[in-house]
Write a protein that holds these residues in place. Sequence first.
Motif, short mmCIF file in Angstrom:
data_model
loop_
_atom_site.label_atom_id
_atom_site.label_comp_id
_atom_site.label_asym_id
_atom_site.label_seq_id
_atom_site.Cartn_x
_atom_site.Cartn_y
_atom_site.Cartn_z
N PHE A 1 0.91 -1.07 -0.02
CA PHE A 1 0.07 0.23 -0.02
C PHE A 1 0.78 1.24 -0.04
CE2 PHE A 1 -2.25 3.45 2.37
CZ PHE A 1 -3.60 3.30 1.50
N ILE A 2 1.93 1.05 0.93
CA ILE A 2 2.71 2.53 0.92
C ILE A 2 3.51 2.81 -0.24
CG2 ILE A 2 4.62 3.47 2.05
CD1 ILE A 2 3.86 2.01 4.75
N ASP A 3 3.97 1.85 -0.90
CA ASP A 3 4.69 1.62 -2.17
C ASP A 3 4.01 2.35 -3.29
OD1 ASP A 3 7.50 0.18 -2.10
OD2 ASP A 3 6.86 0.29 -4.01
N THR A 4 2.82 1.65 -3.24
CA THR A 4 2.04 2.05 -4.42
C THR A 4 1.45 3.43 -4.25
OG1 THR A 4 1.36 -0.33 -4.43
CG2 THR A 4 -0.08 1.25 -5.95
N VAL A 5 0.91 3.80 -3.09
CA VAL A 5 0.40 5.10 -2.86
C VAL A 5 1.42 6.25 -3.18
CG1 VAL A 5 -0.65 6.63 -1.15
CG2 VAL A 5 -1.54 4.38 -1.47
N SER A 6 2.52 6.12 -2.58
CA SER A 6 3.63 6.76 -2.55
C SER A 6 4.01 7.25 -4.04
CB SER A 6 4.78 6.58 -1.48
OG SER A 6 4.34 6.38 -0.56
N ARG A 7 4.00 6.41 -4.84
CA ARG A 7 4.40 6.75 -6.24
C ARG A 7 3.60 7.65 -6.85
NH1 ARG A 7 3.96 3.29 -9.95
NH2 ARG A 7 5.74 3.47 -11.11
N TYR A 8 2.54 7.91 -6.45
CA TYR A 8 1.42 9.02 -7.08
C TYR A 8 1.76 10.36 -5.99
CZ TYR A 8 -0.50 5.07 -9.66
OH TYR A 8 -0.66 3.99 -10.49
N ILE A 9 2.59 10.17 -5.13
CA ILE A 9 2.90 11.59 -4.54
C ILE A 9 3.84 12.30 -5.25
CG2 ILE A 9 3.45 12.86 -2.26
CD1 ILE A 9 2.20 10.25 -0.83
N GLY A 10 3.54 13.62 -5.47
CA GLY A 10 4.47 14.44 -6.21
C GLY A 10 5.87 14.38 -5.81
N ASP A 11 6.97 14.33 -6.58
CA ASP A 11 8.14 14.45 -6.03
C ASP A 11 8.80 13.12 -5.55
OD1 ASP A 11 8.24 17.33 -6.78
OD2 ASP A 11 7.87 17.64 -4.68
N VAL A 12 8.01 12.02 -5.08
CA VAL A 12 8.42 10.96 -4.68
C VAL A 12 9.36 10.08 -5.91
CG1 VAL A 12 7.99 8.36 -3.85
CG2 VAL A 12 6.66 10.42 -2.79
N LEU A 13 8.79 9.93 -6.99
CA LEU A 13 9.62 9.56 -8.17
C LEU A 13 10.44 10.22 -8.72
CD1 LEU A 13 6.86 7.24 -9.83
CD2 LEU A 13 8.38 6.52 -8.57
N GLY A 14 10.20 11.61 -8.65
CA GLY A 14 11.09 12.39 -9.47
C GLY A 14 10.85 12.75 -10.96
N ASN A 15 10.54 11.63 -11.48
CA ASN A 15 10.09 11.73 -13.10
C ASN A 15 8.70 11.19 -13.47
OD1 ASN A 15 10.15 11.04 -15.76
ND2 ASN A 15 11.40 9.37 -15.70
N ASN A 16 7.79 12.20 -13.49
CA ASN A 16 6.53 11.93 -13.64
C ASN A 16 6.34 11.18 -15.02
OD1 ASN A 16 5.11 12.54 -11.37
ND2 ASN A 16 4.82 14.62 -11.74
N GLU A 17 6.79 11.32 -15.84
CA GLU A 17 6.96 10.61 -17.21
C GLU A 17 6.73 8.90 -16.85
OE1 GLU A 17 6.62 10.26 -21.09
OE2 GLU A 17 7.28 12.32 -20.08
N SER A 18 7.33 8.49 -15.97
CA SER A 18 7.26 7.06 -15.77
C SER A 18 5.91 6.61 -15.27
CB SER A 18 8.32 6.43 -14.73
OG SER A 18 8.32 7.30 -13.85
N LEU A 19 4.98 7.78 -14.94
CA LEU A 19 3.70 7.29 -14.35
C LEU A 19 2.78 6.92 -15.39
CD1 LEU A 19 2.96 9.67 -11.15
CD2 LEU A 19 3.15 7.10 -11.24
#
Length: 223
Positions: free
Chosen positions: A146-164
């Motif tokens: 849950f934490i992993d999946t939700v955090s990927r949708y929080i701005g700045d966590v991935l750094g690169n929004n392209e990958s979403l």
Amino acid sequence: MKYNVLTLYPEIIEFYKSVGIIGRAVESEIIDINAVNIRDYSKDKHRRVDDEIYGGGAGMLMKADVVYDCVSDIKSKSNAPVIYFSPTGKRFDSEMAKEYAKLDEVILLCGHYEGIDQRAIDLVVDEEISIGDYVLTGGHIAAMVFIDTVSRYIGDVLGNNESLSDESFENNLLEYPQYTRPEEFMGLKVPEVLLSGHHKKIEEYKLEKAIEITKKNRPDLIE
Ligand code: ADE
């Protein structure tokens, strides 16, 4: 986002929050993970948190009072929703994750053994979530998913929004296959079109491959 994780294995959560993309997000204070040991709320001199199940049935159940006291203590400091991880919950998916990513704080209650006395669930839980049609040994594994999946949708966590935008489950498609250097490996070549620099053709190829793999592995997504 602050995740409070109520579990019998806080040390697993402590390790999880220290590594990789999640570790970096915690370090830069984009997210906060507070691991709470449910056992600390046992009044038993042996720190027991479980007991036998009324009506029979294999295994042990987490006691209502211990879980209730633990959740109540965390709830006294926040009015965040309480999510309980269980195979009987609503099925978790990327759309649900995007909705949770909008919240400031959640309380993640992890079941262990055969689960939790239903009275504690009735009293404190707002939402019950399952991560899939199988039974895990403990809810802490679901909490990390849950934490992993939700955090990927929080701005700045991935750094690169392209990958979403291109990833699996966006537009109900699985992601197309990808390649990196070298151009040839064990006699297998990177598809020519990907080296062509022809943007439109590359996009068409990616869509075609995404449809192909979705039809093969997850036809239910296309329907
Ligand atoms: N606990 C045990 N199995 C689970 C599942 N499939 N999803 C969420 N929590 C669980």
